[in-house]
Design a protein around this motif. Structure first.
Motif, short mmCIF file in Angstrom:
data_model
loop_
_atom_site.label_atom_id
_atom_site.label_comp_id
_atom_site.label_asym_id
_atom_site.label_seq_id
_atom_site.Cartn_x
_atom_site.Cartn_y
_atom_site.Cartn_z
N ASN A 196 28.27 13.20 -53.15
CA ASN A 196 27.17 13.18 -52.23
C ASN A 196 25.72 12.34 -52.62
O ASN A 196 24.91 11.73 -51.90
CB ASN A 196 26.48 14.78 -51.90
N GLN A 231 26.67 9.10 -51.70
CA GLN A 231 26.70 8.97 -50.50
C GLN A 231 24.94 8.66 -49.78
O GLN A 231 24.89 7.80 -48.93
CB GLN A 231 27.35 10.08 -49.61
N SER A 232 24.34 9.65 -50.41
CA SER A 232 22.76 9.50 -49.85
C SER A 232 22.23 8.24 -50.26
O SER A 232 21.15 8.02 -49.73
CB SER A 232 22.24 10.63 -50.26
N ASP A 236 29.00 3.26 -53.02
CA ASP A 236 30.34 3.89 -53.64
C ASP A 236 29.96 4.42 -54.91
O ASP A 236 29.19 4.02 -55.74
CB ASP A 236 31.59 3.01 -53.84
#
Ligand SMILES: C[S@@+](CC[C@H](N)C(=O)[O-])C[C@H]1O[C@@H](n2cnc3c(N)ncnc32)[C@H](O)[C@@H]1O
Length: 260
Positions: free
Chosen positions: A224, A227-228, A232
């Motif tokens: 996460n 992602q945030s 990658d």
């Protein structure tokens, strides 16, 4: 490595009872052993000696919160990069022991060193009960500037005071070749990452000196997080003591570390 860490902890407990000359000798031997790796890098021999000599001078004069072997690892990684024109970002400098060494490395590599710190110590954030460094490692901007002037290459450096949330998190000012994060916090680590990830050069590298802190390690291994940040997950390679290297691959390609 766990054995060495335990031995270091034991030594710290008895250090004050060890006679001063013995302490100095042990410190020199420890530093020399840590820097030995620099001799195996691809830098010209004269550069390798120069770095080791300058680092030892810093160690004799400025308190530090890292191990010489960690600095040698960073030198080893950078020796495989092309020099020139980018930024080396340091987040968390305390008295400037690491900054002075990085300034010498930046002189060799042609980087500018931007140093971010609150100069008020580690931000008081309740992240973990067992490793709480709140308000520890406070110094002043003047003290760090003076250490850089005496023991580093001050002309290569810029000091940016303030909490990371108000400085680096707003974005690095140019392409970042290298970042070194040593702030003892997951919050601070995330703020630094959020300011540099978009500016990291394709072969850029991020070092964390806080990989021994469980909340930081968890942050770095949490998908996460990445992602945030819109990238990658990086390849994370533990190096020595508390140091780990994060390398990022271009989209589609697997990230691979490339030390010299
Ligand atoms: C362990 S010390 C750095 C040690 C230094 N790199 C060395 O090797 O000697 C951690 C530093 O991070 C800084 N720091 C921690 N949290 C911060 C934050 N949120 N914003 C700015 N500086 C912070 C502290 O002021 C402190 O100087």
């Amino acid at each position: 490595m766990a054995l060495t860490t335990n031995a270091l902890r034991r030594y710290a407990e008895v250090r004050d009872f060890v006679p001063r000359p013995v302490r100095r000798f042990l410190n020199l031997a420890w530093c020399l052993a840590g820097y030995a790796n620099i001799l195996t890098t691809r830098f010209p021999l004269r550069t390798r000696w120069r770095l080791i000599r300058s680092f030892l001078r810093v160690d004799s004069n400025v308190a530090r919160a890292h191990q010489p072997a960690e600095m040698a690892e960073i030198v080893r990684w950078l020796a495989s990069r092309k020099p020139g024109g980018e930024l080396f970002v340091e987040a968390g400098c305390w008295k400037g022991g690491s900054s002075c060494k990085f300034s010498h490395l930046c002189e060799v590599m042609g980087y500018k060193l931007i140093i971010y710190d609150s100069f008020a110590g580690v931000e008081a954030v309740e992240e973990s009960a067992e490793m709480d460094f709140s308000r520890m490692y406070a110094s002043t901007r003047q003290e760090v500037a003076e250490n850089l002037r005496r023991y580093g290459v001050a002309a290569r450096c810029e000091l940016i005071p303030g909490w990371f949330s108000e400085t680096i998190a707003r974005g690095a000012p140019a392409t970042v070749a290298v970042a070194y994060i040593d702030c003892d916090l997951a919050k601070g680590t995330y703020e630094v990452l959020s300011g540099i990830i978009g500016k990291l050069s394709p072969d850029g590298i991020v070092f964390t000196q806080d990989y021994h802190i469980p909340v930081v390690k968890n942050l770095l291994h949490d998908p996460n997080t990445w992602q945030s940040l819109g990238v990658d997950p990086p390849f994370i390679q533990p190096l020595c003591f508390n140091l780990a290297a994060l390398t990022f691959a271009p989209p589609g390609a697997p990230a691979k570390p490339t030390p010299s």
